[in-house]
Design a protein around this motif. Structure first.
Motif, PDB file in Angstrom:
ATOM      1  N   ALA A 184       0.822  -1.212   0.000  1.00 48.73           N
ATOM      2  CA  ALA A 184       0.000   0.000   0.000  1.00 48.73           C
ATOM      3  C   ALA A 184       0.855   1.262   0.000  1.00 48.73           C
ATOM      4  O   ALA A 184       0.391   2.327  -0.418  1.00 48.73           O
ATOM      5  CB  ALA A 184      -0.922   0.003   1.217  1.00 48.73           C
ATOM      6  N   SER A 185       2.092   1.174   0.466  1.00 44.41           N
ATOM      7  CA  SER A 185       2.954   2.358   0.571  1.00 44.41           C
ATOM      8  C   SER A 185       3.948   2.456  -0.573  1.00 44.41           C
ATOM      9  O   SER A 185       4.919   3.211  -0.496  1.00 44.41           O
ATOM     10  CB  SER A 185       3.734   2.306   1.892  1.00 44.41           C
ATOM     11  N   ARG A 186       3.687   1.739  -1.676  1.00 43.95           N
ATOM     12  CA  ARG A 186       4.689   1.639  -2.731  1.00 43.95           C
ATOM     13  C   ARG A 186       4.830   2.919  -3.556  1.00 43.95           C
ATOM     14  O   ARG A 186       5.845   3.115  -4.230  1.00 43.95           O
ATOM     15  CB  ARG A 186       4.354   0.475  -3.671  1.00 43.95           C
ATOM     16  N   ASP A 187       3.823   3.804  -3.560  1.00 45.34           N
ATOM     17  CA  ASP A 187       3.934   5.025  -4.349  1.00 45.34           C
ATOM     18  C   ASP A 187       4.484   6.156  -3.477  1.00 45.34           C
ATOM     19  O   ASP A 187       5.021   5.923  -2.400  1.00 45.34           O
ATOM     20  CB  ASP A 187       2.592   5.401  -4.974  1.00 45.34           C
ATOM     21  N   ASP A 188       4.366   7.384  -3.951  1.00 44.45           N
ATOM     22  CA  ASP A 188       4.958   8.526  -3.245  1.00 44.45           C
ATOM     23  C   ASP A 188       4.021   9.149  -2.221  1.00 44.45           C
ATOM     24  O   ASP A 188       4.368  10.153  -1.593  1.00 44.45           O
ATOM     25  CB  ASP A 188       5.393   9.599  -4.257  1.00 44.45           C
TER      26      ASP A 188
END
Length: 286
Positions: free
Chosen positions: A77-81
């Motif tokens: 879930a935290s893979r983007d910016d």
């Protein structure tokens, strides 16, 4: 860099109030954010959030299987910016391989909200629709967990809690965790300072006028008034209302001496550590 800041607490310790201030600060609007729109991030135990991330229905899995997946869910879930500010009531725990439930690669940090257990007990009793003795027993139960039942599918996943002291220690003594501890009582007594420090910890720049407005929009009176007008979807069915007191020390009007003795007897060490008892183990004067 993206990632997750966890807003962690034992229930009834100021998490919703904190999220109201944060939501109003981030909104930077001339009108308050609705209490049913505190969209700072999904609660960590939300089945819907977990299902959306993994792409299938966790109803087909056992509780143990879901728990083992949760660290990977938070990492994915935290893979983007994007930076998320997610409420969590689970105690801080690790699996058999030493992997934290709140995945270390996903986690930017955590704010742990702590409140005097003497005030937590009557608030928890109201929240759960039980008597105060029952709430005190829950807070002393090392096996206490939320959403443990398996007879019906719940929208919340299993949350292992332990005792109130276990919960506090699990987060505040978690190794290698970027952590800020925030006392409920300091949020009440010094809101500008307390919330300002918290926003800075969360990587947000602090603007005085904007912060003052967010705090004003999030007073107990303002939140309670909103609940009376619109209801609050986080209020459990057994509770008459969610926003009940919002004060420090109201336990003096609610608890008997036997209640107080039970709570202190169980949680003496942690209460002393956080200033709820003095160095001699005595209650401070009102």
């Amino acid at each position: 860099m993206g990632g997750i800041y966890w807003l962690a607490s034992y229930p009834k310790s100021g998490n919703t109030w904190f999220r109201a201030v944060l939501a109003n600060y981030m909104s930077d609007s001339e009108a308050p954010v609705g209490i049913n729109e505190l969209n700072t991030g999904a609660i960590a135990s939300s089945r819907g959030w977990v299902d959306d991330v993994i792409g299938f229905d966790t109803a087909d899995l056992t509780q143990a299987e879901v728990q083992s997946l949760r660290p990977q869910v938070y990492r994915w879930a935290s893979r983007d910016d994007a930076v998320g500010y997610h409420k969590i009531h689970d105690a801080y725990s690790c699996d058999d391989d030493g992997r934290p439930l709140v995945d270390d690669l996903a986690t930017l940090g955590a704010i742990y909200l702590v409140r005097n257990p003497l005030d937590v007990a009557p608030s928890l009793a109201n929240h759960n629709g039980i008597d105060i003795d029952g709430a005190i027993s829950l807070m002393a139960n090392p096996n206490h967990a939320l959403a443990r039942g398996t007879k019906s599918l719940k929208d919340q996943l299993l949350q292992v809690m332990g005792t109130w002291s276990d919960h506090v220690n699990s987060w505040t003594r978690a190794p290698d965790l970027n952590l800020m501890i925030l006392r409920y009582e300091d949020m009440l007594a010094k809101p500008t300072e307390a919330f300002g420090q918290a926003l800075t910890f969360l990587g947000l720049s602090v603007e005085a006028t904007r912060l003052a407005r967010a705090i004003g929009f999030s007073t107990f009176e303002a939140l309670s008034s909103q609940e009376a007008q619109t209801g609050f979807r986080e209020r459990p069915g057994k509770a008459e209302r969610f926003f009940r007191e919002g004060r420090a020390g109201s336990w003096r009007e609610t608890l008997t001496s036997a209640h107080v003795d039970r709570i202190i007897g169980t949680h003496h060490d942690v209460m002393t550590r956080f200033g709820y008892l003095d160095a001699e183990g005595n209650l401070p004067l009102p």
